[in-house]
Design a protein around this motif. Structure first.
Motif, mmCIF file in Angstrom:
data_model
loop_
_atom_site.group_PDB
_atom_site.id
_atom_site.type_symbol
_atom_site.label_atom_id
_atom_site.label_comp_id
_atom_site.label_asym_id
_atom_site.label_seq_id
_atom_site.Cartn_x
_atom_site.Cartn_y
_atom_site.Cartn_z
ATOM 1 N N SER A 70 0.838 -1.209 0.000
ATOM 2 C CA SER A 70 0.000 0.000 0.000
ATOM 3 C C SER A 70 0.865 1.248 0.000
ATOM 4 N N ALA A 71 1.904 1.240 0.844
ATOM 5 C CA ALA A 71 2.776 2.408 0.944
ATOM 6 C C ALA A 71 3.511 2.635 -0.364
ATOM 7 N N ALA A 72 4.010 1.542 -0.956
ATOM 8 C CA ALA A 72 4.755 1.665 -2.206
ATOM 9 C C ALA A 72 3.834 2.163 -3.321
ATOM 10 N N LEU A 73 2.575 1.705 -3.318
ATOM 11 C CA LEU A 73 1.628 2.185 -4.329
ATOM 12 C C LEU A 73 1.407 3.685 -4.167
ATOM 13 N N SER A 74 1.219 4.122 -2.921
ATOM 14 C CA SER A 74 1.019 5.561 -2.691
ATOM 15 C C SER A 74 2.219 6.348 -3.192
ATOM 16 N N ALA A 75 3.421 5.901 -2.797
ATOM 17 C CA ALA A 75 4.635 6.649 -3.138
ATOM 18 C C ALA A 75 4.910 6.578 -4.629
ATOM 19 N N GLY A 76 4.710 5.402 -5.201
ATOM 20 C CA GLY A 76 4.981 5.212 -6.624
ATOM 21 C C GLY A 76 4.018 6.008 -7.490
ATOM 22 N N ARG A 77 2.743 5.989 -7.118
ATOM 23 C CA ARG A 77 1.735 6.717 -7.907
ATOM 24 C C ARG A 77 2.001 8.213 -7.878
ATOM 25 N N LYS A 83 -7.920 5.693 -3.662
ATOM 26 C CA LYS A 83 -8.252 5.365 -2.266
ATOM 27 C C LYS A 83 -7.511 4.115 -1.804
ATOM 28 N N ALA A 84 -7.461 3.978 -0.496
ATOM 29 C CA ALA A 84 -6.823 2.788 0.075
ATOM 30 C C ALA A 84 -7.665 1.557 -0.212
ATOM 31 N N SER A 85 -7.004 0.437 -0.360
ATOM 32 C CA SER A 85 -7.735 -0.821 -0.494
ATOM 33 C C SER A 85 -8.293 -1.199 0.872
ATOM 34 N N SER A 86 -9.304 -2.058 0.838
ATOM 35 C CA SER A 86 -9.924 -2.390 2.124
ATOM 36 C C SER A 86 -10.157 -3.878 2.250
#
Lengths: 983, 95, 416
Positions: free
Chosen positions: A182-189, A476-479
């Motif tokens: 999740s963190a890598a997706l946020s940072a990468g995006r 948005k974050a996955s849930s």
């Protein structure tokens, strides 16, 4: 019989069968297996022996926290001790053997220790084995040493190669589980340069082992999709099989990538790469580690962490047992029961230490014991049954235990961070000062439900990149579905009479912790050191917290008051070979070759290491069978006619500027300001404490231009010192320095025919006659038809001599030219040995005399230290301790019996005195056989030496045996008047 | 550690050679009456603080400049980096 | 309580109920004859010898954390007396003799194990320097053997003899050198001192020195004011910090030395080996771990942790010397803060303040010195004059120009 405990499902590739052996037995597994999952699938429960009591040990965990399942991997020089089966990726042809037993794994002779365990309590060895005194080294210790240790090194050189690499990123994400992805997706995006690393060969963390879903997909499907998105981003680098092992200053993270450990052979690729990662930010998503509960005989094979049991079932389709019980103090433990029941595994019982109602639906057929305790287990080589506190025995072949989860805070503590306690999750979470740039997300920060982990990773990723100036994406974050995570701290079963293990590898039990407390070893560090708790290869990842809890119970303090141990790198052990990289063997350090190296090699020269340099030591000629023959000849020939020696390795420093002369006048202890242009002067340099630092010459080529030489050994440190003087002490001076050691090839041409030889190569418009170019002269000339050359008339050998320097590219051809031109004079090349002999004959000090402990006065050059000017070291050289009346002085020595051989390292004792330290008057620093004098000669330091010429003293050498009478003589064995120099 | 070189930007500390307390740039006057004592203090005695420390680093594997780095000896945090020569010139006693 | 094999058996048979705390947990009294600041190896040894050899028992040892938490608990456990200079060698040889009788003396098995220490050399100059040193050792009554390459190969066949950048030419062996179980030294001294009446007070940090008219009358601590006739500071690693409370500047810098241990392995190295062409030394503990270290990080620090370049440098040295350790894994690394002195040698001395004494500056050689340091400090405290083997460890030696510089690198602490 093949894979009897293999069931459906999991992330293994059943189309690719891999065969391997364990203790010689051939077994099969699948691609995607670890050695541990494959062993379990094959019904192997017992895989090793514990350290102290040699108790049977089985697979305990499914990750790098494994204390038990250590094997010796591979064979021969590739043998790799103490390898955790739980993180060893299975490959075709893998060979593993169990370790730490004498006899077979099953019938270990050393298991006798277990019978005597009450005598082997914590720290027993501090109280005995003291008598008789001599028995420690001879008997007790060898027995202990032989019994200790775990795996075995082959004793052969490690045949693999290791590389090192450097990486830079905006955001390093450590751990690719739900939080890390999740963190890598946020940072990468957001467009940041991201590195995502995970120790596993398959990213996803516990998403791969749990049955929880994310965004209505299975966890592992979601992970696969997230990884696909990340790998499509150019700004993201994914690194599997890579462990971040340490957090260092200023955002530097050490990481180890295992490149070929999952292959049968490295095939000349590096086995591992040690990465140094320079990060702006690090997000630690290292997850959490489950910990056990201690109860009687809780160490038998088949007793496992609950999360590991369902990991083997869910990810690898490997059944740790067919009749499984669960013992837990938290809701998560129940997940093992429900997951296994869903796969049709028989759950015989769920014992929950908490009172009240089961938190989830009860698996069919399982006995449910709320508020229950397991007090004991049975089963010699593996668990067969458990005994509850009410006496009830339940047959099982696997017991899944959960004492709750501890966030993996290790990297947060590698600097000043100290974790803080959270009662609600009964665990330590990151606290104090985190390493520079580090944030923590997911289970590592104490978020223990999947939904909170996903959200937390997403949010931290976004906040970190916005800190760095990126705009977070709007995704948005996955849930995931909500889950219960209740826990009530429960560490050990007090009712157990049998030993209850805390540290499974080092055999530390609850009783040991209590004994430690009883004897006063109550601080965490005392506990650790006294009982060896947490000192095993797993660094107590599963053991420390429960043990601290037992200690807290003894002291009546809370667990956080009792403290936590300090986490040290590495997070998991790192091969020493990887930390060394390619710096081994001949490549341990760089090799510096002088410009005449190839030529010298052609001549058959023997080379010697001089710092990083290789220098020609001597040049053997045919018929010479001993080095002395060659060296004696080189000396004799040089003194009789002419010799050539490469002296390029001496440090050369170009000094220029209006204040160059004044500058040298301050760095040298003797006067330099008035050195005329065209002249060279010998200079001594002191350290500020008044001790000799270096000696050499400086030549003045122009009003504002000097060329300095230093010794080979001190070339770097003298240059550094002079830059310090220039920039820090006398910044107003107009002076500039540049090292030209490697820009000039320099040769000494020495001997009565030196001038004649040189005249053959020096261009005719330069006059180098004695009158035009006298001793200590220097000049810029040309040789061989225009090659720019610096010529110095200086001599280390005591002969008529020159040093000739040409730009390095001409060095090889110059030496060839000189030797060819010298043929008519019977010229000889000479190496460092002959150089040494001649300087000793001449009484020149070198490294053995300039050893950093001697003063100019000791060396007989006290008067050179000018009192009339400020220079480095002059003031402090006047201290009384450096000017003692009976101080040392450098003199020559010769054996009274000329046939005896002097040796460096002799100590001097006055005749009639006993040889002891009180009577020690000095030492022999350098010796040589003088072919000119026909006997051994030496230089050495002795008290008041210069006043004692002619005195006979004893040279004692207890180290090599013997002593001899030696005479103190002048250090100038050859040509004391210096006539040859000026010839 | 990483040292932010005033000209070259962030460089790994491994490129540098460490000398010690920045007070070493203040070499005493050799002609002072108590020169021996001054030099003794200068060369041998140290504050050795636990906290902010101004210290000399030499960029040996770089531009050969001597730097004065202000670094916390408890946390290793670096708060300032200057050229030693600039500091030495600025701190010269006015003649 | 006397420890013995018999006692261990008896306790084992009766459920280990009879073991008593190894030291008491007393509250500090108002006043002592001697306060020792620092409950590390040297402080505890000082208390022990003061009580046992010099009859002074009204002593408090004040420790800010847990005893043994300083460098006695974070070193590489080596003992040796292979020094060169006349100001050093007799002191370290005295220490070695105390080690040899320590366990019987304080009735605690500290596992003094004399398996030998071998310093390798790689060129003629190295051999010459070791010959000089070996003779110094023997003239001081210590033992030394000069080995050639074959001699080294016989003891350590698995070193790199064939392909080395700096070939091994031989070594200086001290057979009586070896290792000692470091924590047990602190515990053994603590037990011996405690049983003679010394108050060991943990978690008691000294926060100030009470000095009136040039006389030290006691200390302020986190547990209140404590008076004393003599205050003996013994806090290597924190010396500058503590002595600054008395207004003193010291010829000391604080540096970190990292140390390393591998996973447990079956015996492969009999003794201690030091590489002569890089920064690496190693021994194997009784538990099987390779215990190794190298150079200090080289910058002033009070942090008990180091950085990667030195870790890698040490492992490079290890692989250059013994490439068979490549597949052994480094398990743990840690750092200890060293009092690096200006000449690499220590101090055991009075100060200019009456009643205030100082012991420190041990660089990374403090562990081996523990018994002699304790004994000589006790001697100084009891008699107000230095012990004959510690006469050179004076604070004014730099003023006098009487440096004890074994390495010959001058007033540059990070090079010692």
């Amino acid at each position: 019989m093949s894979q009897i405990n293999r069931i459906e499902g999991g992330l293994i590739n059943r189309s690719k069968k891999l065969s391997f052996t364990f203790n010689g037995q051939s077994l099969e597994g699948y691609e995607g297996d670890t050695l541990a999952s494959a062993l379990l699938a094959n019904g192997h429960r017992m895989v090793g022996r514990s350290f102290k009591y040699h108790r049977p040990r089985g697979i305990f965990s499914a990750g790098s926290e494994e204390p038990n399942a250590l094997v010796q991997l591979r064979t021969g020089a590739y043998q790799e001790p103490n390898t955790r089966a739980t993180v060893t990726e299975l490959f075709h042809g893998l060979e593993a053997t169990s370790q730490n037993h004498r006899g077979s794994l099953k019938y270990d002779f050393m298991a006798v220790n277990d019978l005597f365990s009450s005598f082997l309590s914590a720290g027993f060895y501090y109280k005995t084995f003291m008598w008789p005194k001599a028995f420690w080294e001879k008997f007790y210790e060898p027995v202990i040493r032989a019994a200790a240790g775990l795996g075995r090194l082959s004793g052969q050189d490690d045949p693999d190669i290791y590389d090192k690499g450097f990486l830079h990123c905006d955001v390093l994400v450590v751990g690719a589980g739900a939080a890390g992805l999740s963190a890598a997706l946020s940072a990468g995006r957001a467009g940041a340069r991201v590195i995502l690393m995970d120790e596993d060969f398959c990213m996803g963390g516990r998403l791969n082992v749990e049955t929880l879903s994310v965004n209505d997909q299975s966890g592992s499907e979601w992970a696969t999709q997230a990884l696909a998105e990340l790998s499509a981003m150019d700004n993201v680098r994914l690194m599997t099989r890579t462990t971040a092992y340490g957090a260092y200053d200023h955002g530097i993270v050490g990481a180890l990538e295992r490149v070929t450990d999952h292959l049968i052979s490295s095939e000349n690729k590096p086995r591992q790469i040690l990465w140094r990662v320079y990060t702006k930010r690090t997000i630690l998503c290292a997850g959490a580690t489950e910990r056990p509960i201690a109860f009687g005989n809780n160490d038998r094979p088949g007793v496992m962490l609950a999360g590991a049991v369902r990991a083997y079932v869910n990810r690898w389709g490997a059944l740790p047992g067919k009749r499984v019980a669960v013992f837990t103090n938290n809701d998560d433990g129940w997940r093992t029961a429900t997951d296994l029941a869903a796969k049709g595994v028989e759950i015989t019982a769920v014992i929950d230490s908490r009172d009240g109602q089961p938190p989830v639906d009860v698996p069919k057929g399982a006995a449910i014991v709320m508020g229950g305790r397991i007090v004991d287990t049975k089963g010699r080589h593996g668990i067969r049954s458990i005994t509850l506190s009410n006496g009830q025995q339940i047959p099982v072949d696997c017991l899944a235990v959960s004492g709750g989860w501890s966030p993996n805070v290790q990297l947060t503590c590698h600097q000043r961070g100290r974790p803080t306690w959270r009662d609600d999750i009964a665990a330590f979470v990151p606290g104090g000062e985190l390493p520079q740039g580090m944030s923590v997300a997911g289970a590592a920060s104490g978020n223990l439900s999947l939904s909170s982990v996903l959200l937390n990773g997403h949010d931290i990723g976004n906040s970190v990149v916005s800190d760095l100036g990126f705009t977070p994406s709007k995704v948005k974050a996955s849930s995931s579905e909500e889950e219960t995570t209740g826990i009530s701290a429960f560490w050990h079963v007090r009712e157990s009479k049998a030993r209850a293990w805390l540290d499974l590898q080092n055999d530390v039990t609850v009783k040991d912790v209590k004994l430690s407390h009883q004897e006063g070893f109550r601080s965490v560090e005392h506990l650790k050191r006294y009982t060896t708790l947490g000192m095993a290869t797993d660094q107590g990842k599963t053991a420390n917290i429960p043990a601290l809890a037992v200690m807290a119970e003894c002291t009546g303090k809370s667990l956080p008051e009792t403290g936590t141990t300090i986490f040290r790198p590495p997070y998991t052990p790192v091969a020493i070979g990887a930390l060394a990289g390619r710096a081994r063997g001949k490549d341990f350090r760089p090799s510096r070759l002088s410009p005449s190296h190839s030529w010298a090699k052609e001549q058959g020269a023997i080379f010697v290491e001089a710092g990083m340099w290789y220098r020609a030591q001597w040049f053997p000629r045919s018929g010479e069978t001993h080095w002395r023959q060659s060296v004696d000849r080189e000396v004799t020939q040089t003194r009789a006619s002419v010799g050539v020696c490469d002296v390029t390795t001496l440090g050369k420093i170009d000094v220029q500027g209006r204040d160059a002369a004044q500058f040298l006048n301050k760095v040298y202890a003797n006067a330099f300001a008035k050195l005329p242009v065209g002249k060279v002067r010998y200079g001594i340099m002191l350290r500020e404490d008044g001790i000799m630092m270096d000696d050499g010459t400086s030549a003045r080529f122009a009003e504002n231009h000097f060329v300095m030489t230093t010794t080979t050994a001190n070339a770097v440190s003298v240059f550094r010192h002079m830059e310090f003087c220039r920039q820090c002490l006398w910044p107003e001076m107009d002076v500039h320095l540049i090292s030209s050691t490697e820009q000039y090839a320099q040769f000494a041409v020495a001997g009565p025919n030196a001038r004649k030889l040189l005249q053959k190569v020096v261009d005719s418009d330069h006059d180098i006659s004695n009158e035009a170019f006298p001793f200590m002269g220097c000049g810029e000339i040309t040789v061989c038809g225009g090659v720019p050359t610096r010529l110095f008339r200086i001599s280390f050998s005591g002969e008529l001599a020159y040093e000739i320097a040409v730009p390095t590219r001409y060095g090889d051809s110059l030496v060839r030219t000189l030797i060819a031109a010298g043929e008519e004079f019977d010229v000889t090349p000479y190496g460092t040995e002959a150089l040494g002999v001649m300087r000793i004959e001449k009484g020149h000090a070198a490294g053995n005399e300039l050893n950093g402990q001697t003063t100019a006065r000791d060396l007989g050059m006290g008067r050179m230290v000018s009192k009339k000017k400020d220079s480095i070291g002059n003031t402090l050289s006047e201290r009384e301790g450096l000017n003692l009346e009976n101080g040392l002085s450098l003199v020559g020595f010769r054996p009274v019996n000329r046939s005896e051989e002097l040796k460096a390292g002799f100590h001097f004792i006055s005749k009639g005195n006993t040889a002891n330290m009180a009577n020690d008057e000095g030492w022999m620093s350098s010796v040589a056989f003088s072919p000119n004098l026909g006997h051994s000669i030496g230089l050495g330091f002795i008290k008041r030496g210069s006043e004692r010429l002619g005195e006979i003293v004893i040279a004692t050498d207890p180290l090599r045996g013997g002593e001899m009478d030696v005479e103190i003589v002048s250090a100038h064995f050859i040509d004391p008047e210096g006539e040859r120099l000026r010839a | 550690m990483i040292i932010n070189h005033p000209l070259l930007g962030p460089r790994d500390a491994a490129e540098f050679v460490y000398k010690g307390d920045a007070s070493l740039i203040n070499r005493p006057n050799w002609q002072a009456d108590d020169a021996a004592e001054l030099f003794h203090e200068y060369l041998y005695l140290r504050d050795n603080p636990a906290g902010q420390h101004r210290e000399l680093w030499y960029h040996e594997q770089g531009d050969r400049s001597w730097l004065i780095v202000t670094r916390n000896t408890l946390t290793h945090e670096i708060s300032n980096v200057e050229f030693a020569r600039d500091v030495a010139l600025a701190e010269r006693p006015k003649k | 309580m006397k420890y013995s094999g018999f006692k261990v058996i008896k306790e084992a048979l009766t459920g280990h109920k009879g073991w008593k705390p190894v030291w008491r947990t007393p509250k500090p009294k108002n006043e002592y004859d001697v306060i020792i600041v620092g409950g590390g190896g040297h402080g505890l040894a000082t208390a022990y010898y003061l009580a046992k050899e010099f009859g002074i028992t009204n002593i408090a040892v004040l420790e800010k954390g847990w005893i043994g938490s300083g460098n006695v608990g974070r070193n590489t456990t080596i003992v040796r007396s292979n020094y060169l200079l006349p100001g050093n060698e007799p002191f370290y040889e005295f220490s070695m003799k105390l080690w040899e009788n320590l366990e019987q003396d304080f009735n605690y098995n500290a596992m003094v194990s004399q398996r030998g220490i071998l310093n390798l050399f790689h060129n003629d100059a190295g051999r010459d320097a070791y010959a000089r040193r070996g003779n110094s050792m023997m003239l001081a009554g210590a033992d030394a053997v000069l080995l050639d390459q074959e001699g080294v190969r016989k003891m350590y066949p698995c070193l790199d003899f064939e392909n080395a950048r700096f070939p091994i030419k031989g070594g200086l062996l001290q057979p009586r050198g070896g290792t000692v179980r470091h924590d047990a030294v602190a515990w053994g001294y603590a037990r011996g001192a405690d049983s003679r009446g010394v108050d060991i007070i943990q978690n008691c940090e000294v926060t100030g020195m009470n000095i009136e008219n040039g006389i030290c009358t006691g200390v302020e601590t986190s547990q209140g004011t404590i008076k004393a006739k003599k205050v003996a500071v013994c806090v290597a690693g924190s010396s500058s910090r503590v002595m600054s409370m008395a207004g003193m500047r010291l010829p000391i810098e604080s540096h970190v030395l990292q140390a390393f241990v591998s996973e447990g392995l079956k015996p492969i190295l009999p003794g201690v080996v030091t590489f002569g062409a890089g920064h690496f030394y190693v021994s194997q503990s009784d538990k099987g771990g390779l215990v190794f270290g190298g150079d200090i990080d080289g910058y002033n620090t009070y942090a008990q942790r180091g950085n990667l370049p030195v870790v890698e440098d040490v492992c490079e040295g290890g692989m250059a010397l013994m490439p068979m350790i490549g597949r052994a894994r480094l398990l743990r690394m840690w750092g200890g803060v060293m009092d690096m002195s200006m000449d690499g040698s220590p101090f055991i001395d009075k100060t200019h303040i009456n009643g205030l004494y100082f012991n420190g500056g041990w660089c990374y050689g403090g562990f081996k010195a523990t018994p002699a340091s304790g004994w000589c400090y006790a001697h100084l405290l009891a008699k107000d004059e230095p012990h004959p083997v510690a006469t050179e460890y004076r604070l004014d030696r730099f003023r006098r120009g009487a440096m004890l510089d074994e390495k010959g690198v001058g007033a540059q602490p990070n090079l010692h």
